[in-house]
Design an enzyme around this catalytic site. Structure first.
Site, PDB file in Angstrom:
ATOM      1  N   PHE A 135       0.861  -1.184   0.000  1.00 27.33           N
ATOM      2  CA  PHE A 135       0.000   0.000   0.000  1.00 27.33           C
ATOM      3  C   PHE A 135       0.896   1.231   0.000  1.00 27.33           C
ATOM      4  CE2 PHE A 135      -2.435   3.475   1.819  1.00 27.33           C
ATOM      5  CZ  PHE A 135      -3.561   3.427   1.016  1.00 27.33           C
ATOM      6  N   ASP A 220       9.304   2.392   1.399  1.00 27.48           N
ATOM      7  CA  ASP A 220       8.176   3.171   1.900  1.00 27.48           C
ATOM      8  C   ASP A 220       8.088   2.901   3.399  1.00 27.48           C
ATOM      9  OD1 ASP A 220       5.724   4.033   2.801  1.00 27.48           O
ATOM     10  OD2 ASP A 220       4.617   3.407   1.022  1.00 27.48           O
ATOM     11  N   LYS A 249       3.222   9.993   8.411  1.00 30.23           N
ATOM     12  CA  LYS A 249       2.542   9.545   9.639  1.00 30.23           C
ATOM     13  C   LYS A 249       3.187  10.054  10.923  1.00 30.23           C
ATOM     14  CE  LYS A 249       0.116   5.538   7.725  1.00 30.23           C
ATOM     15  NZ  LYS A 249      -1.297   5.710   7.991  1.00 30.23           N
TER      16      LYS A 249
HETATM   17  N1  PLP Z   1       2.449   4.226   2.468  1.00 31.79           N
HETATM   18  C1  PLP Z   1       2.118   3.418   3.481  1.00 31.79           C
HETATM   19  C2  PLP Z   1       2.984   2.239   3.793  1.00 31.79           C
HETATM   20  C3  PLP Z   1       0.963   3.648   4.236  1.00 31.79           C
HETATM   21  O1  PLP Z   1       0.635   2.823   5.220  1.00 31.79           O
HETATM   22  C4  PLP Z   1       0.171   4.770   3.912  1.00 31.79           C
HETATM   23  C5  PLP Z   1      -1.074   5.044   4.654  1.00 31.79           C
HETATM   24  O2  PLP Z   1      -1.625   4.216   5.342  1.00 31.79           O
HETATM   25  C6  PLP Z   1       0.567   5.600   2.855  1.00 31.79           C
HETATM   26  C7  PLP Z   1       1.720   5.303   2.159  1.00 31.79           C
HETATM   27  C8  PLP Z   1      -0.251   6.808   2.482  1.00 31.79           C
HETATM   28  O3  PLP Z   1      -0.065   7.812   3.426  1.00 31.79           O
HETATM   29  P1  PLP Z   1      -1.084   9.055   3.484  1.00 31.79           P
HETATM   30  O4  PLP Z   1      -2.404   8.519   3.875  1.00 31.79           O
HETATM   31  O5  PLP Z   1      -0.460   9.975   4.506  1.00 31.79           O
HETATM   32  O6  PLP Z   1      -1.085   9.661   2.122  1.00 31.79           O
END
Ligand code: PLP
Length: 399
Positions: A135, A220, A249
């Site tokens: 994700f 990520d 986050k």
């Molecule tokens: N990457 C990862 C691993 C995530 O868990 C998330 C959100 O849950 C995101 C990217 C996206 O982040 P945002 O919701 O701040 O755009």
């Protein structure tokens, strides 16, 4: 005071329906506890989805936000600012990186990572391979990178240049590399799809593939960075270094803040005008980020994340032994832990989460496979015991 019901009614007639929210309006928070508008208390093992890692309204973060809000809130990236510069320097000092770019969210940080990988590798190399189950966000490019077709449904056509390899299969990943590939992008531990660690060996094999084919490795760490796995960054925990890392986050403990970190050489591919953000790295978010870093860098902070993570993991393992018809065990790293559900448990996953919520415990059903527990990193053993009591009482009704 306005009640839960009044707020929910107003909210439901106001918003585009993208969220299936819990039927509650949260009014205030402190540490690992939240209170709703009717005054009911909740034990928070969700942390605003791995965001409030120092707990709600941590005094040092609140003070930094208030001080900065009284001093300077926004000037844009046409100017240097003190909090932004200090936070970048601090991130560099404590990571593999030499350069930072600030964004406002995880998806934006990943967009920057994707653009940087393409810019650095062009011409002709633009394809990014991610993993199934990953994700990476909700923008068009990041849903294209996300290895879960359900997030792409209805938004086709997807931007070109993204492929997903089967999870755990290094041969399949290797076979997908071609002359257009520029990067491999992975979460060192997949959060949303059910707390699935890639593990040192797999990550090392991916790093080796990148080195062999001259590809960039993007981690990520939006969910698992900033102390969540028991080291400041997850790559340190798994001992494999990326070329570009995205964060968001917990970096701002609730204020919108994302970042990519990279080396001097790769960063040189972004020149003035190639990428930008009006709000990215605004002084208030960066002041919060600096306060977060200061607390996380205190002596003993990470070792306590590891010991509490261990305690949480053991607690979940023992819960699984008590309820074998519902759970098979636990998995995770540091304070991102999951109770792995059986087929029967999965059938009741959403109901279990709702029952936990009714009894005042916040957790979620991730990847249609596990109950995910991501408490603030300051959670105590007593609070983990409290969580266990509630979980126990709920699971006993689903046997
Ligand atoms: N990457 C990862 C691993 C995530 O868990 C998330 C959100 O849950 C995101 C990217 C996206 O982040 P945002 O919701 O701040 O755009």
């Amino acid at each position: 005071m306005t009640s839960n019901q009044e707020i929910i009614k107003k909210s439901e007639s106001a918003f585009i329906g993208t969220y299936a929210r819990f039927p509650v309006a949260m009014a205030k928070g402190s540490g690992c506890k939240l209170h709703d508008a009717d005054g009911k208390e909740y034990l928070d093992f969700l942390s605003g989805i791995a965001v409030c890692s120092l707990g709600h309204c941590h005094p040092k973060v609140t003070e930094a936000i208030c001080d900065q809000a009284r001093t300077l809130v926004h000037v844009s990236n046409l100017f240097h600012t003190i909090p932004q510069t200090e936070l970048a320097a601090c991130l560099i000092e404590h990571s593999f990186a030499d350069r930072v770019f600030f964004a406002n969210s995880g998806a934006e940080a990943n967009e920057a990572a994707i653009k940087l990988a393409r810019k650095h590798s062009s011409p002709g190399r633009y394809e990014i391979i991610s993993l199934e189950g990953s994700f990476h966000g909700r923008t068009l490019a990041t849903i294209a990178a996300t290895g879960q077709p359900k997030f792409q449904l209805g938004f086709e056509p997807m931007p070109d240049g993204f492929k997903s390899a089967p999870f755990g299969d290094i041969t399949a990943l290797s076979a997908m590399i071609n002359e257009s590939t520029c990067a491999i992008m992975v979460e060192p531990l997949q959060g949303e799809s059910g707390v699935r660690p890639l593990g040192h060996q797999y990550l090392r094999a991916i790093r080796n593939l990148c080195d062999k084919h001259d590809l960039l490795l993007i981690f990520d760490e939006v969910q698992v960075g900033m102390g969540r796995t028991g080291s400041l960054f997850a790559y340190q925990q798994f001992d494999v270094t990326p070329d570009i890392m995205s964060l968001a986050k917990a970096l701002g403990n609730g204020l919108p803040l994302g970042a990519i970190l990279t080396t001097k050489d790769i960063a040189a591919s972004f020149t003035p005008g190639t990428h930008a953000s009006t709000f990215g790295g605004n002084p208030v978010s960066c002041a919060a980020g600096l306060a977060v870093m200061e607390v996380m860098l205190e002596q003993g902070f990470m070792s306590s994340v590891l010991s509490r993570g261990d305690y949480l993991s053991k607690t979940l393992k023992s819960i699984a032994q008590t309820y074998p018809s519902l759970a098979t065990g636990s998995r995770g790293a540091g304070l991102i832990q999951a109770l792995v559900l059986t087929e029967n448990g999965i059938k009741h996953g959403a109901e279990i989460v709702n029952a936990l919520f009714q009894r005042g415990l916040l957790a979620n059903f991730a990847g249609n496979a596990v109950l995910r527990f991501i408490p603030p990193l300051i959670v105590t053993e007593a609070e983990i015991d409290e969580m266990r009591t509630i979980l126990d009482s709920v699971l006993s009704t689903f046997q």
